[in-house]
Motif scaffolding. Structure first.
Motif, PDB file in Angstrom:
ATOM      1  N   LYS A   1       1.623  44.653 -32.103  1.00 32.92           N
ATOM      2  CA  LYS A   1       0.787  45.816 -31.780  1.00 32.92           C
ATOM      3  C   LYS A   1       0.385  45.781 -30.305  1.00 32.92           C
ATOM      4  N   GLY A   2      -0.009  44.606 -29.865  1.00 32.33           N
ATOM      5  CA  GLY A   2      -0.425  44.457 -28.479  1.00 32.33           C
ATOM      6  C   GLY A   2       0.726  44.709 -27.519  1.00 32.33           C
ATOM      7  N   LEU A   3       1.862  44.143 -27.822  1.00 29.66           N
ATOM      8  CA  LEU A   3       3.004  44.296 -26.927  1.00 29.66           C
ATOM      9  C   LEU A   3       3.482  45.735 -26.886  1.00 29.66           C
ATOM     10  N   LYS A   4       3.408  46.384 -28.042  1.00 28.68           N
ATOM     11  CA  LYS A   4       3.804  47.780 -28.132  1.00 28.68           C
ATOM     12  C   LYS A   4       2.944  48.633 -27.203  1.00 28.68           C
ATOM     13  N   LEU A   5       1.682  48.276 -27.125  1.00 25.75           N
ATOM     14  CA  LEU A   5       0.762  49.003 -26.252  1.00 25.75           C
ATOM     15  C   LEU A   5       1.067  48.741 -24.787  1.00 25.75           C
ATOM     16  N   GLY A   6       1.942  47.787 -24.546  1.00 27.99           N
ATOM     17  CA  GLY A   6       2.295  47.500 -23.160  1.00 27.99           C
ATOM     18  C   GLY A   6       1.544  46.313 -22.592  1.00 27.99           C
ATOM     19  N   ALA A   7       0.973  45.494 -23.478  1.00 30.46           N
ATOM     20  CA  ALA A   7       0.265  44.304 -23.004  1.00 30.46           C
ATOM     21  C   ALA A   7       1.235  43.457 -22.198  1.00 30.46           C
ATOM     22  N   ASP A   8       0.762  42.892 -21.105  1.00 29.22           N
ATOM     23  CA  ASP A   8       1.638  42.090 -20.284  1.00 29.22           C
ATOM     24  C   ASP A   8       1.829  40.723 -20.882  1.00 29.22           C
ATOM     25  N   ASP A   9       0.856  40.332 -21.685  1.00 31.92           N
ATOM     26  CA  ASP A   9       1.020  39.065 -22.370  1.00 31.92           C
ATOM     27  C   ASP A   9       0.013  38.929 -23.495  1.00 31.92           C
TER      28      ASP A   9
ATOM     29  N   LEU B   1      -4.691  54.865 -20.237  1.00 34.22           N
ATOM     30  CA  LEU B   1      -4.522  56.270 -19.898  1.00 34.22           C
ATOM     31  C   LEU B   1      -5.104  56.546 -18.531  1.00 34.22           C
ATOM     32  N   GLN B   2      -6.299  55.980 -18.309  1.00 35.39           N
ATOM     33  CA  GLN B   2      -6.965  56.240 -17.039  1.00 35.39           C
ATOM     34  C   GLN B   2      -6.465  55.343 -15.914  1.00 35.39           C
ATOM     35  N   TYR B   3      -6.122  54.118 -16.279  1.00 33.56           N
ATOM     36  CA  TYR B   3      -5.684  53.163 -15.267  1.00 33.56           C
ATOM     37  C   TYR B   3      -4.315  52.608 -15.665  1.00 33.56           C
ATOM     38  N   PRO B   4      -3.279  53.430 -15.488  1.00 33.41           N
ATOM     39  CA  PRO B   4      -1.979  53.047 -16.046  1.00 33.41           C
ATOM     40  C   PRO B   4      -1.348  51.824 -15.382  1.00 33.41           C
ATOM     41  N   ASN B   5      -1.836  51.458 -14.236  1.00 31.99           N
ATOM     42  CA  ASN B   5      -1.162  50.371 -13.525  1.00 31.99           C
ATOM     43  C   ASN B   5      -1.818  49.012 -13.673  1.00 31.99           C
ATOM     44  N   ILE B   6      -2.970  48.972 -14.294  1.00 32.76           N
ATOM     45  CA  ILE B   6      -3.647  47.684 -14.381  1.00 32.76           C
ATOM     46  C   ILE B   6      -2.976  46.812 -15.449  1.00 32.76           C
ATOM     47  N   PRO B   7      -2.615  45.588 -15.055  1.00 26.65           N
ATOM     48  CA  PRO B   7      -2.009  44.689 -16.039  1.00 26.65           C
ATOM     49  C   PRO B   7      -3.076  44.202 -17.014  1.00 26.65           C
ATOM     50  N   PHE B   8      -2.695  44.020 -18.251  1.00 29.84           N
ATOM     51  CA  PHE B   8      -3.683  43.468 -19.178  1.00 29.84           C
ATOM     52  C   PHE B   8      -3.054  42.457 -20.121  1.00 29.84           C
ATOM     53  N   LEU B   9      -3.900  41.658 -20.682  1.00 32.36           N
ATOM     54  CA  LEU B   9      -3.483  40.512 -21.467  1.00 32.36           C
ATOM     55  C   LEU B   9      -4.456  40.366 -22.623  1.00 32.36           C
ATOM     56  N   PHE B  10      -3.942  40.227 -23.818  1.00 33.22           N
ATOM     57  CA  PHE B  10      -4.820  40.088 -24.980  1.00 33.22           C
ATOM     58  C   PHE B  10      -5.066  38.631 -25.328  1.00 33.22           C
ATOM     59  N   VAL B  11      -6.245  38.398 -25.863  1.00 30.95           N
ATOM     60  CA  VAL B  11      -6.573  37.085 -26.411  1.00 30.95           C
ATOM     61  C   VAL B  11      -6.971  37.307 -27.853  1.00 30.95           C
ATOM     62  N   THR B  12      -6.418  36.530 -28.755  1.00 27.15           N
ATOM     63  CA  THR B  12      -6.774  36.735 -30.155  1.00 27.15           C
ATOM     64  C   THR B  12      -6.898  35.432 -30.904  1.00 27.15           C
TER      65      THR B  12
ATOM     66  N   MET C   1     -13.369  42.589 -31.430  1.00 29.96           N
ATOM     67  CA  MET C   1     -14.707  42.806 -30.884  1.00 29.96           C
ATOM     68  C   MET C   1     -15.471  43.726 -31.832  1.00 29.96           C
ATOM     69  N   PRO C   2     -16.788  43.591 -31.871  1.00 30.26           N
ATOM     70  CA  PRO C   2     -17.579  44.302 -32.890  1.00 30.26           C
ATOM     71  C   PRO C   2     -17.450  45.824 -32.845  1.00 30.26           C
ATOM     72  N   LYS C   3     -17.837  46.434 -31.733  1.00 27.96           N
ATOM     73  CA  LYS C   3     -17.873  47.904 -31.682  1.00 27.96           C
ATOM     74  C   LYS C   3     -16.484  48.524 -31.706  1.00 27.96           C
ATOM     75  N   GLU C   4     -15.675  48.097 -30.760  1.00 30.93           N
ATOM     76  CA  GLU C   4     -14.385  48.728 -30.533  1.00 30.93           C
ATOM     77  C   GLU C   4     -13.384  47.604 -30.312  1.00 30.93           C
ATOM     78  N   ASP C   5     -12.286  47.613 -31.060  1.00 32.48           N
ATOM     79  CA  ASP C   5     -11.374  46.477 -30.892  1.00 32.48           C
ATOM     80  C   ASP C   5     -10.566  46.605 -29.602  1.00 32.48           C
ATOM     81  N   GLY C   6      -9.993  45.507 -29.217  1.00 39.02           N
ATOM     82  CA  GLY C   6      -9.283  45.437 -27.951  1.00 39.02           C
ATOM     83  C   GLY C   6      -8.132  46.421 -27.837  1.00 39.02           C
ATOM     84  N   PHE C   7      -7.453  46.675 -28.940  1.00 45.96           N
ATOM     85  CA  PHE C   7      -6.319  47.592 -28.921  1.00 45.96           C
ATOM     86  C   PHE C   7      -6.755  49.003 -28.545  1.00 45.96           C
ATOM     87  N   THR C   8      -7.762  49.480 -29.269  1.00 43.05           N
ATOM     88  CA  THR C   8      -8.266  50.831 -29.016  1.00 43.05           C
ATOM     89  C   THR C   8      -8.718  50.959 -27.578  1.00 43.05           C
TER      90      THR C   8
END
Lengths: 226, 226
Positions: free
Chosen positions: B91-99, B70-81, B56-63
């Motif tokens: 990198k995504g999985l390391k961050l704890g991406a669910d998929d 940090l703020q919402y530790p329980n929300i599941p997330f999933l990356f699209v690339t 994404m232009p301003k801030e990438d999905g990882f960041t």
DNA sequence: GTCCTCATTAACCTTTCGTTAACTCTTCGT
DNA sequence: ACGAAGAGTTAACGAAAGGTTAATGAGGAC
């Protein structure tokens, strides 16, 4: 305590490799070759996750998974397949597979995926602290710990940062200015002296292992030998 | 009731397509274009899952994911690339991406994966423990009670949240900023002092068991030993 | 309104650890 | 061999972080 993995894989080589790799990553792995054996193991004890090969001679992974989830509805499972077919992936996901790996796959990726599945499944993530072995020491940068067989030192944050930096650049000459710019943001005289104090403190900590040396290179910097 | 999806995707076409497809599959989709908008939406209401574009232009999905978890530790997330790079996936999985979905991807597969993630997540909700044993204490987070063999303290909501957080991360260093981001939503000086007051109160409560310790690590955070 | 409760802010005190100082030892150019 | 500068080491200092208790004040209950 390590998480228990039940690996159902008929391929001798891949099964062995997977088992080894997972064990390196602190999982407790029990490996079986078919559905019947899997059932026997599941009756004996609880597992945290099930890894199933899709292609197996007697009974394929899907059929097995379907049956097993009836009996053990809460166990997370993950398929491994050689087939790169969309239908297979979809079939697995439809069955409620927590994830899907396609052979040949990256072992690191598998480990991360397992961790993430377990994190969601179990409440407590018992995370194995990241650690680095330096000679007789175990260094845990995140926990600021330097552990030797005899004693355990609590490092300060800066000591830990410096040791990390030295370790990352071990085996070659590290310039004083590079360390200073990296950890002090400014390479002036006083910071240089400050760094010398830290080097001295680290040397004292590491002196328990005579094979480790922070060799100084006059006028240039240091060479961390370990 | 439909599950709520927050879709963060700057690509106009793909975003629209995804939204439509997910809506066909009975998800309630809110679509935003960047991290700032995502944060605004998350503050307003709870979502069941977060879908993030990596590029994404301003801030990438990882960041973005790192900050949001940090703020919402329980929300599941999933990356699209779009990138088919191994490093990105790791990198995504390391961050704890669910998929992780790699473009171009199959929409059916995405829907199944979302369903499975949600199934896993909801399983977790059921498992919220009623009571936790901490040393000689029995801690009931829901009832805000800390019970020792002799006495019983009524904790405040925030004391209880802090104790829960410490307990969940016991045994390794917990950063001050992580606690603050998680429980105070802002890591400024005053909140830091406020947290110190709470730590002090918890220490007083827990002092009846000398084996329990909230060790402070100067400049970094705390280590809850129990 | 008055009375509680509880998070925050203030005030004051203690501890920690990066820096500075001081002195010594080593290296190297002349 | 001498002097200067770099580096090693130890001790001392002091600013900032953290511990603790009390005061404040916002918000809810009655």
């Amino acid at each position: 305590m390590a998480h228990k993995v039940l690996l159902v894989e008929d391929d001798l080589d891949l099964g062995h490799l997977l088992k080894q790799y997972l064990e390196i990553n602190h999982f407790e792995v029990h490996r079986v070759f078919n559905g019947q054996e899997a059932r026997a193991m599941l009756e004996q004890q609880l597992y945290d996750i099930l890894i199933l090969d899709v292609m197996m001679p007697k009974e394929d992974g899907f059929t097995l998974a379907k049956k097993l989830t009836l009996q053990y509805p809460n166990i997370p499972f993950l398929f491994v397949t050689a087939k790169k077919m969309k239908e297979d992936v979809l079939k697995g996901l439809k069955l409620g597979a927590d994830d899907y790996m396609i052979k040949p796959f990256d072992a690191d990726e598998l480990v991360y995926r397992i961790h993430n599945i377990l994190r969601r499944t179990q409440r407590q993530v018992i995370q194995v602290p990241e650690h680095i072995q330096i000679g007789i020491f175990r260094f845990e940068p995140k926990n600021l710990l330097l552990i030797s067989p005899r004693a355990q030192f609590a490092l300060t944050e800066k000591e830990s940062q410096l040791l990390s930096y030295l370790y990352q650049n071990r085996g070659s000459i590290i310039k004083r200015t590079d360390i200073l710019n990296h950890l002090w943001k400014e390479a002036d005289f006083f910071n240089g002296r400050s760094m010398d104090v830290f080097i001295s403190r680290l040397r004292k900590h590491l002196s328990a292992d005579p094979t480790i040396e922070i060799e100084s290179v006059r006028g240039v910097g240091f060479n961390f030998k370990c």
